[in-house]
Motif scaffolding. Structure first.
Motif, short mmCIF file in Angstrom:
data_model
loop_
_atom_site.label_atom_id
_atom_site.label_comp_id
_atom_site.label_asym_id
_atom_site.label_seq_id
_atom_site.Cartn_x
_atom_site.Cartn_y
_atom_site.Cartn_z
N ASP A 63 -3.80 -0.49 -8.50
CA ASP A 63 -4.85 0.51 -8.41
C ASP A 63 -4.19 1.82 -8.00
OD1 ASP A 63 -4.51 0.44 -5.59
OD2 ASP A 63 -6.16 -0.98 -5.32
N HIS A 64 -4.94 2.76 -7.44
CA HIS A 64 -4.38 4.07 -7.12
C HIS A 64 -3.40 4.07 -5.96
CE1 HIS A 64 -6.80 6.16 -10.07
NE2 HIS A 64 -7.81 5.40 -9.71
N THR A 65 -3.42 3.05 -5.11
CA THR A 65 -2.50 3.03 -3.97
C THR A 65 -1.73 1.72 -3.81
OG1 THR A 65 -4.24 2.25 -2.47
CG2 THR A 65 -3.92 4.64 -2.62
N THR A 66 -2.09 0.68 -4.54
CA THR A 66 -1.49 -0.64 -4.32
C THR A 66 -0.65 -1.06 -5.52
OG1 THR A 66 -3.47 -1.24 -3.08
CG2 THR A 66 -1.98 -3.02 -3.67
N SER A 67 0.51 -1.64 -5.23
CA SER A 67 1.34 -2.18 -6.29
C SER A 67 1.81 -3.58 -5.91
CB SER A 67 2.55 -1.28 -6.55
OG SER A 67 3.41 -1.26 -5.43
N ALA A 85 6.39 3.52 -0.12
CA ALA A 85 6.74 3.57 -1.54
C ALA A 85 8.19 4.01 -1.76
CB ALA A 85 5.80 4.49 -2.29
N GLY A 87 1.63 -2.19 5.84
CA GLY A 87 1.28 -1.85 4.46
C GLY A 87 1.75 -2.89 3.45
N ASP A 141 0.88 -1.16 0.00
CA ASP A 141 0.00 0.00 0.00
C ASP A 141 0.91 1.21 0.00
OD1 ASP A 141 -1.64 2.15 0.54
OD2 ASP A 141 -2.77 1.13 2.12
N GLN A 142 1.04 1.86 -1.14
CA GLN A 142 2.00 2.94 -1.30
C GLN A 142 1.64 4.19 -0.51
OE1 GLN A 142 4.03 3.53 -4.82
NE2 GLN A 142 3.98 1.39 -5.40
N SER A 143 0.45 4.24 0.05
CA SER A 143 0.05 5.42 0.83
C SER A 143 0.48 5.30 2.29
CB SER A 143 -1.46 5.62 0.75
OG SER A 143 -2.14 4.57 1.40
#
Length: 157
Positions: free
Chosen positions: A91-95, A68, A120, A61-63
């Protein structure tokens, strides 16, 4: 027996409860003990000094608090062990992060376990491939013979 407390989100708790019902466990504690026991026994093993390739994969979870930035920094700090890295935005926050490392089992496993413990980071997995890191002296194409390392995959540690 020791008592510990863990915090899990609602979706994960629902999945845990569903697993509890399906497995016949009578309490969350019982099912968590079973899952932890199985998880510890399924860990890739090998002598800490054995050579290996390690394929590390996880979702992040990059947030979450500079995660990140810390994940690539961790690879840079191990630039001599990091062979390749792939980051796939989901998606907008996950890689999805996939890293190929080489080195000793103890070093690669320690890095993976520390990464998986980060808040995360989810769905962490480590696959170890036993290799022999032998030096050979020979010619590639044309030119003088030179010594370099070849990794040979072994059938086991």
């Amino acid at each position: 027996m020791q008592r510990i407390t863990i915090a899990i989100d609602d979706d994960f708790a629902a999945r845990l409860d569903a697993h509890m019902e399906a497995s016949g466990a009578t309490s969350r504690s019982e099912v968590i003990r079973d899952l932890v026991r199985r998880g510890l026994s399924a860990r890739p093993e090998g002598p800490p000094s054995a050579h290996c390739l390690g394929v590390i994969s996880c979702t992040i979870d990059q947030s979450v608090r500079n995660l990140a930035a810390r994940v690539p920094q961790g690879r840079l700090e191990r630039h001599d062990q990091t062979v390749a890295a792939l980051s796939v935005p989901l998606d907008h926050t996950t890689s999805l992060e996939v890293t190929l490392m080489r080195g000793h089992v103890g070093d690669v496993s320690a890095y993976a376990e520390a990464l998986f413990l980060e808040r995360g980071v989810m769905h962490g997995s480590l696959a170890l491939v036993p290799v022999d890191a032998g030096a050979d002296r020979h010619v590639h194409n044309q030119g003088a013979a030179h010594e370099h390392t070849h990794l040979r995959v072994k059938s086991g540690f």
